[in-house]
Design a protein around this motif. Structure first.
Motif, PDB file in Angstrom:
ATOM      1  N   TYR A  21       5.078  -1.034 -22.213  1.00  0.00           N
ATOM      2  CA  TYR A  21       4.258   0.058 -22.754  1.00  0.00           C
ATOM      3  C   TYR A  21       3.221  -0.465 -23.751  1.00  0.00           C
ATOM      4  O   TYR A  21       3.228  -0.130 -24.935  1.00  0.00           O
ATOM      5  N   SER A  55       2.478   6.202 -18.264  1.00  0.00           N
ATOM      6  CA  SER A  55       3.449   7.212 -18.686  1.00  0.00           C
ATOM      7  C   SER A  55       3.795   7.108 -20.169  1.00  0.00           C
ATOM      8  O   SER A  55       4.422   8.013 -20.711  1.00  0.00           O
ATOM      9  N   ARG A  59       5.319   9.996 -22.658  1.00  0.00           N
ATOM     10  CA  ARG A  59       6.538   9.674 -23.422  1.00  0.00           C
ATOM     11  C   ARG A  59       6.291   9.688 -24.936  1.00  0.00           C
ATOM     12  O   ARG A  59       7.222   9.528 -25.716  1.00  0.00           O
ATOM     13  N   TYR A  61       4.514   7.432 -26.678  1.00  0.00           N
ATOM     14  CA  TYR A  61       4.430   6.090 -27.266  1.00  0.00           C
ATOM     15  C   TYR A  61       3.043   5.797 -27.819  1.00  0.00           C
ATOM     16  O   TYR A  61       2.886   5.008 -28.741  1.00  0.00           O
ATOM     17  N   GLY A  94       4.389  11.484 -16.819  1.00  0.00           N
ATOM     18  CA  GLY A  94       5.675  10.825 -16.693  1.00  0.00           C
ATOM     19  C   GLY A  94       6.193  10.917 -15.273  1.00  0.00           C
ATOM     20  O   GLY A  94       5.678  11.695 -14.462  1.00  0.00           O
TER      21      GLY A  94
END
Length: 184
Positions: A21, A55, A59, A61, A94
């Motif tokens: 990520y 994604s 999420r 992040y 996601g």
């Protein structure tokens, strides 16, 4: 519809070193030879489009502003080596979201086709996951699985048309196919 052919390239694990990520522009690191390979595609007058599932946004992040910073760095690194991409398409959703753009679904390619007016069945798709291969096949493109990023773990069961070490190796094959007219 343009007669210009396009190369569709996954980002993480294909263009840049896979980071879990990736959320910091300073951590974006191109694989060796990637900029030169994209520059070769440019010289062959092939369009270059990046398609990437992100994604990490869904999420929580990182956000779209942070992703824009990462992509600004990507453009800067490529342009610094004389390479250019024609477009960059993301899926911010996601895995459980109901969207048409998350690979292997063709939404990002459909948007690229709408923007650039190319025939996806004459394109090449390069990525490090089987979803990239599946996306390529979904739009009729010639598919490449690279061994960088996650690619090596998909190699045994892949349905890719070509399995190569990295993006520069894929570009060498594409260059041969285009020059000899042996592909679509």
């Amino acid at each position: 519809m343009t007669s210009r052919r396009f190369v569709l390239i996954d980002r993480d694990g294909t263009i840049n070193v896979e980071k879990h990520y990736l959320s910091d522009p300073d951590q974006l690191e191109l694989y060796p030879g990637v900029a030169a390979a994209i520059r070769r595609l440019n010289r062959l007058d092939l369009g270059v489009v990046v398609v990437t599932n992100q994604s990490g946004i869904a999420r929580g992040y990182f956000d779209l502003a942070r992703l824009d910073e990462i992509h600004t760095r990507l453009y800067t690194l490529l342009e610094g080596e004389g390479a250019a991409i024609d477009g960059l398409y993301i899926c911010p959703h996601g895995p459980d979201d109901d969207c048409a753009c998350r690979k292997p679904l063709p939404g990002m390619i459909e948007q690229a086709v709408a923007d650039h007016r190319f025939d996806p069945s004459r394109a090449f798709m390069i990525g490090d996951k089987e979803v990239d291969v599946e996306l390529g096949h979904a739009v009729g493109a010639v598919s490449f699985l690279v061994r960088t990023g996650h690619g090596a773990k998909y190699e045994a069961g892949t349905k890719a048309d070509y399995v190569v070490d990295d993006l520069p190796a894929a570009v060498r094959v594409i260059e041969t196919l285009v020059k000899h007219g042996t592909s679509q």
